[in-house]
Design an enzyme around this catalytic site. Sequence first.
Site, PDB file in Angstrom:
ATOM      1  N   ASP A  29      97.921  16.530 -47.533  1.00  0.00           N
ATOM      2  CA  ASP A  29      98.640  16.890 -46.309  1.00  0.00           C
ATOM      3  C   ASP A  29      98.779  18.417 -46.234  1.00  0.00           C
ATOM      4  O   ASP A  29      99.074  19.079 -47.229  1.00  0.00           O
ATOM      5  CB  ASP A  29     100.024  16.225 -46.304  1.00  0.00           C
ATOM      6  CG  ASP A  29     100.656  16.229 -44.916  1.00  0.00           C
ATOM      7  OD1 ASP A  29     100.794  15.153 -44.328  1.00  0.00           O
ATOM      8  OD2 ASP A  29     101.002  17.336 -44.420  1.00  0.00           O
ATOM      9  N   ASN A  85     103.672   5.944 -40.196  1.00  0.00           N
ATOM     10  CA  ASN A  85     104.527   6.088 -39.020  1.00  0.00           C
ATOM     11  C   ASN A  85     103.770   5.506 -37.831  1.00  0.00           C
ATOM     12  O   ASN A  85     102.641   5.919 -37.561  1.00  0.00           O
ATOM     13  CB  ASN A  85     104.843   7.561 -38.772  1.00  0.00           C
ATOM     14  CG  ASN A  85     105.697   8.156 -39.882  1.00  0.00           C
ATOM     15  OD1 ASN A  85     106.638   7.523 -40.366  1.00  0.00           O
ATOM     16  ND2 ASN A  85     105.363   9.363 -40.310  1.00  0.00           N
ATOM     17  N   GLN A  92     105.235   9.548 -35.601  1.00  0.00           N
ATOM     18  CA  GLN A  92     103.776   9.720 -35.645  1.00  0.00           C
ATOM     19  C   GLN A  92     103.368  10.874 -34.731  1.00  0.00           C
ATOM     20  O   GLN A  92     103.783  10.941 -33.569  1.00  0.00           O
ATOM     21  CB  GLN A  92     103.055   8.435 -35.211  1.00  0.00           C
ATOM     22  CG  GLN A  92     101.540   8.539 -35.362  1.00  0.00           C
ATOM     23  CD  GLN A  92     100.799   7.252 -35.008  1.00  0.00           C
ATOM     24  OE1 GLN A  92     101.380   6.294 -34.499  1.00  0.00           O
ATOM     25  NE2 GLN A  92      99.511   7.238 -35.281  1.00  0.00           N
ATOM     26  N   HIS A  98      96.920   6.475 -40.439  1.00  0.00           N
ATOM     27  CA  HIS A  98      96.909   7.090 -41.763  1.00  0.00           C
ATOM     28  C   HIS A  98      98.167   6.679 -42.511  1.00  0.00           C
ATOM     29  O   HIS A  98      99.206   6.394 -41.895  1.00  0.00           O
ATOM     30  CB  HIS A  98      96.838   8.627 -41.664  1.00  0.00           C
ATOM     31  CG  HIS A  98      97.923   9.226 -40.838  1.00  0.00           C
ATOM     32  ND1 HIS A  98      97.891   9.230 -39.456  1.00  0.00           N
ATOM     33  CD2 HIS A  98      99.093   9.816 -41.177  1.00  0.00           C
ATOM     34  CE1 HIS A  98      98.988   9.807 -38.989  1.00  0.00           C
ATOM     35  NE2 HIS A  98      99.734  10.168 -40.024  1.00  0.00           N
ATOM     36  N   HIS A 100     100.808   7.764 -45.661  1.00  0.00           N
ATOM     37  CA  HIS A 100     101.293   8.857 -46.498  1.00  0.00           C
ATOM     38  C   HIS A 100     101.545   8.323 -47.909  1.00  0.00           C
ATOM     39  O   HIS A 100     102.279   7.333 -48.073  1.00  0.00           O
ATOM     40  CB  HIS A 100     102.620   9.398 -45.961  1.00  0.00           C
ATOM     41  CG  HIS A 100     102.541   9.987 -44.593  1.00  0.00           C
ATOM     42  ND1 HIS A 100     102.585  11.345 -44.364  1.00  0.00           N
ATOM     43  CD2 HIS A 100     102.431   9.408 -43.358  1.00  0.00           C
ATOM     44  CE1 HIS A 100     102.517  11.581 -43.050  1.00  0.00           C
ATOM     45  NE2 HIS A 100     102.424  10.413 -42.428  1.00  0.00           N
TER      46      HIS A 100
HETATM   47  P1  5GP Z   1     102.361  11.669 -38.881  1.00  0.00           P
HETATM   48  O1  5GP Z   1     103.499  12.540 -38.436  1.00  0.00           O
HETATM   49  O2  5GP Z   1     101.395  11.401 -37.758  1.00  0.00           O
HETATM   50  O3  5GP Z   1     102.794  10.395 -39.586  1.00  0.00           O
HETATM   51  O4  5GP Z   1     101.599  12.471 -40.005  1.00  0.00           O
HETATM   52  C1  5GP Z   1     100.740  13.508 -39.718  1.00  0.00           C
HETATM   53  C2  5GP Z   1     100.647  14.354 -40.965  1.00  0.00           C
HETATM   54  O5  5GP Z   1      99.487  15.175 -40.841  1.00  0.00           O
HETATM   55  C3  5GP Z   1     101.821  15.295 -41.184  1.00  0.00           C
HETATM   56  O6  5GP Z   1     102.422  15.030 -42.454  1.00  0.00           O
HETATM   57  C4  5GP Z   1     101.214  16.692 -41.101  1.00  0.00           C
HETATM   58  O7  5GP Z   1     101.782  17.591 -42.032  1.00  0.00           O
HETATM   59  C5  5GP Z   1      99.766  16.434 -41.396  1.00  0.00           C
HETATM   60  N1  5GP Z   1      98.832  17.356 -40.762  1.00  0.00           N
HETATM   61  C6  5GP Z   1      98.898  17.885 -39.509  1.00  0.00           C
HETATM   62  N2  5GP Z   1      97.822  18.639 -39.240  1.00  0.00           N
HETATM   63  C7  5GP Z   1      97.049  18.598 -40.353  1.00  0.00           C
HETATM   64  C8  5GP Z   1      95.793  19.184 -40.690  1.00  0.00           C
HETATM   65  O8  5GP Z   1      95.165  19.897 -39.900  1.00  0.00           O
HETATM   66  N3  5GP Z   1      95.294  18.935 -41.919  1.00  0.00           N
HETATM   67  C9  5GP Z   1      95.974  18.127 -42.836  1.00  0.00           C
HETATM   68  N4  5GP Z   1      95.397  17.940 -44.027  1.00  0.00           N
HETATM   69  N5  5GP Z   1      97.155  17.556 -42.541  1.00  0.00           N
HETATM   70  C10 5GP Z   1      97.685  17.787 -41.319  1.00  0.00           C
END
Ligand code: 5GP
Length: 112
Positions: A29, A85, A92, A98, A100
């Site tokens: 992440d 999420n 999300q 995805h 975590h």
């Molecule tokens: P969500 O909030 O959709 O459950 O999780 C998205 C995750 O993607 C977040 O933890 C955020 O830090 C991570 N993230 C956002 N942009 C990028 C990126 O460009 N590269 C990587 N490796 N992680 C990202």
Amino acid sequence: MTTIFSKIIQGQLPAEKVFENARILAIKDLHPVAPVHILIMPKKNIPDLQSLEEEDLPLLQEIFLVAKRLAKEFKVENGYRFLTNNGPLAGQTIFHLHFHLIGGKQLTHGLG
Ligand code: 5GP
């Protein structure tokens, strides 16, 4: 839908990959909330858990096994969180399914 993750999967954006095969990608992440924070995703374009179809179930099985393997590899097998999420109300932000994998410190109790 094109997302940051689909661009990473297609090699159009960089990411620190920790596992990859023909169906699954796992990356670190970009903004980790713990010493170990890995995102495990299917390469198939599935926006979220609610979009999952029965034919996708083998992907989920494989993702769980990859999580187990990475937890051991990153030495957090004795305590980690594994979650997804689903939807904006759950936090999300990237609409490519995805999971975590979070660990490497004492995690606070409570998810809400
Ligand atoms: P969500 O909030 O959709 O459950 O999780 C998205 C995750 O993607 C977040 O933890 C955020 O830090 C991570 N993230 C956002 N942009 C990028 C990126 O460009 N590269 C990587 N490796 N992680 C990202």
